[in-house]
Scaffold this active site. Structure first.
Site, PDB file in Angstrom:
ATOM      1  N   GLY A  96      -5.932  17.798   1.619  1.00  0.00           N
ATOM      2  CA  GLY A  96      -4.888  16.486   1.803  1.00  0.00           C
ATOM      3  C   GLY A  96      -4.981  16.269   3.193  1.00  0.00           C
ATOM      4  O   GLY A  96      -4.973  16.995   4.370  1.00  0.00           O
ATOM      5  N   ALA A  97      -5.214  14.888   3.528  1.00  0.00           N
ATOM      6  CA  ALA A  97      -5.675  14.445   4.958  1.00  0.00           C
ATOM      7  C   ALA A  97      -4.387  15.007   5.824  1.00  0.00           C
ATOM      8  O   ALA A  97      -4.795  15.441   7.021  1.00  0.00           O
ATOM      9  CB  ALA A  97      -5.499  12.769   4.807  1.00  0.00           C
ATOM     10  N   GLN A 127      -7.382  18.410  -8.486  1.00  0.00           N
ATOM     11  CA  GLN A 127      -6.303  17.973  -7.617  1.00  0.00           C
ATOM     12  C   GLN A 127      -4.988  17.618  -8.366  1.00  0.00           C
ATOM     13  O   GLN A 127      -3.569  18.247  -7.932  1.00  0.00           O
ATOM     14  CB  GLN A 127      -6.284  17.425  -6.260  1.00  0.00           C
ATOM     15  CG  GLN A 127      -7.313  17.984  -5.131  1.00  0.00           C
ATOM     16  CD  GLN A 127      -8.818  17.562  -5.518  1.00  0.00           C
ATOM     17  OE1 GLN A 127      -9.104  17.246  -6.703  1.00  0.00           O
ATOM     18  NE2 GLN A 127      -9.231  17.551  -4.371  1.00  0.00           N
ATOM     19  N   ASP A 144      -6.896   8.926   2.765  1.00  0.00           N
ATOM     20  CA  ASP A 144      -7.389   9.756   3.762  1.00  0.00           C
ATOM     21  C   ASP A 144      -7.893   8.966   5.104  1.00  0.00           C
ATOM     22  O   ASP A 144      -7.901   9.643   5.987  1.00  0.00           O
ATOM     23  CB  ASP A 144      -8.732  10.394   3.145  1.00  0.00           C
ATOM     24  CG  ASP A 144      -8.536  11.647   2.070  1.00  0.00           C
ATOM     25  OD1 ASP A 144      -8.259  11.039   1.068  1.00  0.00           O
ATOM     26  OD2 ASP A 144      -8.288  12.543   2.585  1.00  0.00           O
ATOM     27  N   ASN A 170      -9.989   7.020  -0.389  1.00  0.00           N
ATOM     28  CA  ASN A 170      -8.881   8.210  -0.939  1.00  0.00           C
ATOM     29  C   ASN A 170      -9.948   8.598  -2.074  1.00  0.00           C
ATOM     30  O   ASN A 170     -11.117   8.520  -2.179  1.00  0.00           O
ATOM     31  CB  ASN A 170      -7.802   7.561  -1.563  1.00  0.00           C
ATOM     32  CG  ASN A 170      -6.779   8.511  -2.082  1.00  0.00           C
ATOM     33  OD1 ASN A 170      -6.428   9.266  -1.106  1.00  0.00           O
ATOM     34  ND2 ASN A 170      -6.267   8.527  -3.084  1.00  0.00           N
ATOM     35  N   LYS A 171      -9.170   9.633  -2.554  1.00  0.00           N
ATOM     36  CA  LYS A 171     -10.001  10.570  -3.600  1.00  0.00           C
ATOM     37  C   LYS A 171     -10.962  10.023  -4.641  1.00  0.00           C
ATOM     38  O   LYS A 171     -10.336   8.777  -4.994  1.00  0.00           O
ATOM     39  CB  LYS A 171      -8.893  11.577  -4.345  1.00  0.00           C
ATOM     40  CG  LYS A 171      -9.428  12.336  -5.420  1.00  0.00           C
ATOM     41  CD  LYS A 171     -10.511  13.402  -4.959  1.00  0.00           C
ATOM     42  CE  LYS A 171     -10.235  14.319  -3.555  1.00  0.00           C
ATOM     43  NZ  LYS A 171     -11.482  14.664  -3.063  1.00  0.00           N
TER      44      LYS A 171
HETATM   45  O1  MRU Z   1     -10.418  16.436  -1.168  1.00  0.00           O
HETATM   46  P1  MRU Z   1      -8.816  16.368  -0.888  1.00  0.00           P
HETATM   47  O2  MRU Z   1      -8.078  17.244  -2.044  1.00  0.00           O
HETATM   48  O3  MRU Z   1      -8.714  16.835   0.305  1.00  0.00           O
HETATM   49  O4  MRU Z   1      -8.572  14.955  -1.149  1.00  0.00           O
HETATM   50  C1  MRU Z   1      -7.034  14.547  -0.987  1.00  0.00           C
HETATM   51  C2  MRU Z   1      -6.844  13.154  -1.223  1.00  0.00           C
HETATM   52  O5  MRU Z   1      -7.686  12.339  -1.515  1.00  0.00           O
HETATM   53  C3  MRU Z   1      -5.421  12.633  -1.122  1.00  0.00           C
HETATM   54  O6  MRU Z   1      -5.153  11.574  -1.876  1.00  0.00           O
HETATM   55  C4  MRU Z   1      -5.447  12.238   0.358  1.00  0.00           C
HETATM   56  O7  MRU Z   1      -5.648  13.066   1.173  1.00  0.00           O
HETATM   57  C5  MRU Z   1      -3.948  11.801   0.850  1.00  0.00           C
HETATM   58  S1  MRU Z   1      -2.957  13.233   0.899  1.00  0.00           S
HETATM   59  C6  MRU Z   1      -1.110  12.651   1.337  1.00  0.00           C
END
Ligand code: MRU
Length: 351
Positions: A53-54, A200, A241, A251-252
């Site tokens: 998560g960012a 996730q 992200d 984003n994801k």
């Molecule tokens: O691969 P991850 O689990 O780190 O990806 C996370 C995401 O894409 C979240 O949506 C993003 O970081 C926002 S977190 C507040």
């Protein structure tokens, strides 16, 4: 499955010169914490998604540099900066897409340069890393307050991936807005996509919302169109992200598809992210999309679900263009179309 406690998840913390994290690879089956005193372990935790998560990655990077400062044998300012620069590179090379990692590392390098000797530098770095973590909670709560104005009583909101307490220090970006909406006395339901291939949504979002007593239903990623067409969703909120000055949101993987289907059904699509997730310099083609290992797609646990040797394309993130986005919620206010102008104003107001 053991019974898990259901209050105050704190994803990343600093105690007695150690970093403490929830091991997110164990969720939802076990709520286990890991403790690190070596920054190499923090780098490995980011790489292997023990922490992800960012914003949580950004804070972890800052704590990683604090550990590096403690461990360094340098006796002069110049040598400590040299050691920190080396550690910064190792921490930075873990995951390429979320811009918060660079942001957190840069903040620590900046403060380190302000110290006149090794002792004051170490203290400044530790205090700054702790402040970055506390500010993350405050920022998320401010974002939650702005965002909650956009949500009504009895809304059913879809979210993708995990942009909650587990992706930040404690409160969450997209899920922080949902928490704030609930705390404002409005009834709110969440539909969480499972978010293949790392899950996730099912492992983390469903877990933390259930944990906090927020009404949540889980759907397979492939049911986004079905639920929207059936009128089961009236808003979408996701995290980010990296957001560019033009309002392009990274984003994801799968976020782009959710946004496209939302547009087709005239469902507002919101993004919630702190200003530390903005990259005002890069263009879309400059952003490196992390590519992940094939086994995430060819196996379910240890069981093979694809033929041996199959070619796999497994990007971790995608880009949603601004024309699919209704609003970007930040701690400084809400950006709307035209995004370039609106984002610029948010940064100017923050100065
Ligand atoms: O691969 P991850 O689990 O780190 O990806 C996370 C995401 O894409 C979240 O949506 C993003 O970081 C926002 S977190 C507040």
């Amino acid at each position: 499955m053991e019974e898990l406690k259901t209050h105050s998840l704190r994803t990343v913390d600093w105690k007695d010169n150690k970093v403490i994290m929830i091991d997110q690879t164990k969720l939802p089956n076990k709520l286990e914490y890991v403790e690190y005193s070596d920054y190499h372990d923090v780098a490995n935790a980011i790489k292997t998604m023990i922490v992800r998560g960012a914003p949580a990655i950004g804070v972890s990077g800052a704590f990683g540099l604090a550990l590096a400062a403690i461990k360094s044998k340098a006796t002069t300012k110049e040598n400590l900066i040299k050691d920190l620069e080396e550690s910064r590179q190792i921490l930075f090379s873990t995951r390429p897409t979320a811009v918060n990692l660079k942001w957190g590392l840069d903040k620590i390098m900046e403060i380190a340069k302000k110290g006149s000797n090794v002792l004051t530098m170490r203290n400044l770095i530790i205090e700054e890393a702790k402040k970055i973590a506390e500010d993350d909670i405050k920022t998320n709560m401010a974002m939650g307050k702005f965002g909650s104005e956009l949500f009504n009583d009895n809304d059913t909101v879809m979210t993708h991936c995990n942009a909650g307490a587990l992706a930040t220090v404690a409160y969450g970006t997209a899920l922080g807005v949902i928490r704030a909406t609930k705390d404002a006395g409005k009834k709110i339901k969440v539909i969480a996509t499972e978010t293949r291939p790392v899950q996730q949504g099912s492992r983390l979002t469903a877990f933390e919302l259930k944990h906090d007593g927020i009404d949540v239903s889980l759907i397979p990623d492939t049911a986004v169109g079905y639920t929207m067409a059936k009128g089961l969703v009236n808003k979408v909120i996701v995290g980010a992200d990296r957001i560019l000055r033009t309002g392009h949101v990274f984003n994801k993987i799968g976020t782009y598809q959710v946004a496209l289907i939302a547009k087709q059904h005239k469902i507002p699509f919101y993004v919630a992210a702190p200003l530390s997730s903005f990259d005002l310099k890069s263009n879309p083609e400059d952003v490196i999309i992390e590519q992940r290992k094939a086994e995430e797609v060819t196996q379910a646990g240890d069981k093979k679900t694809a033929p041996e040797g199959i070619d796999v394309i497994n990007p971790a993130f995608d880009m949603t263009p601004p024309e699919l986005i209704t609003g970007i919620i930040t701690e400084a206010g809400i950006a709307q179309s035209p995004f370039e102008e609106s984002i610029k104003k948010l940064f100017e107001a923050k100065k």
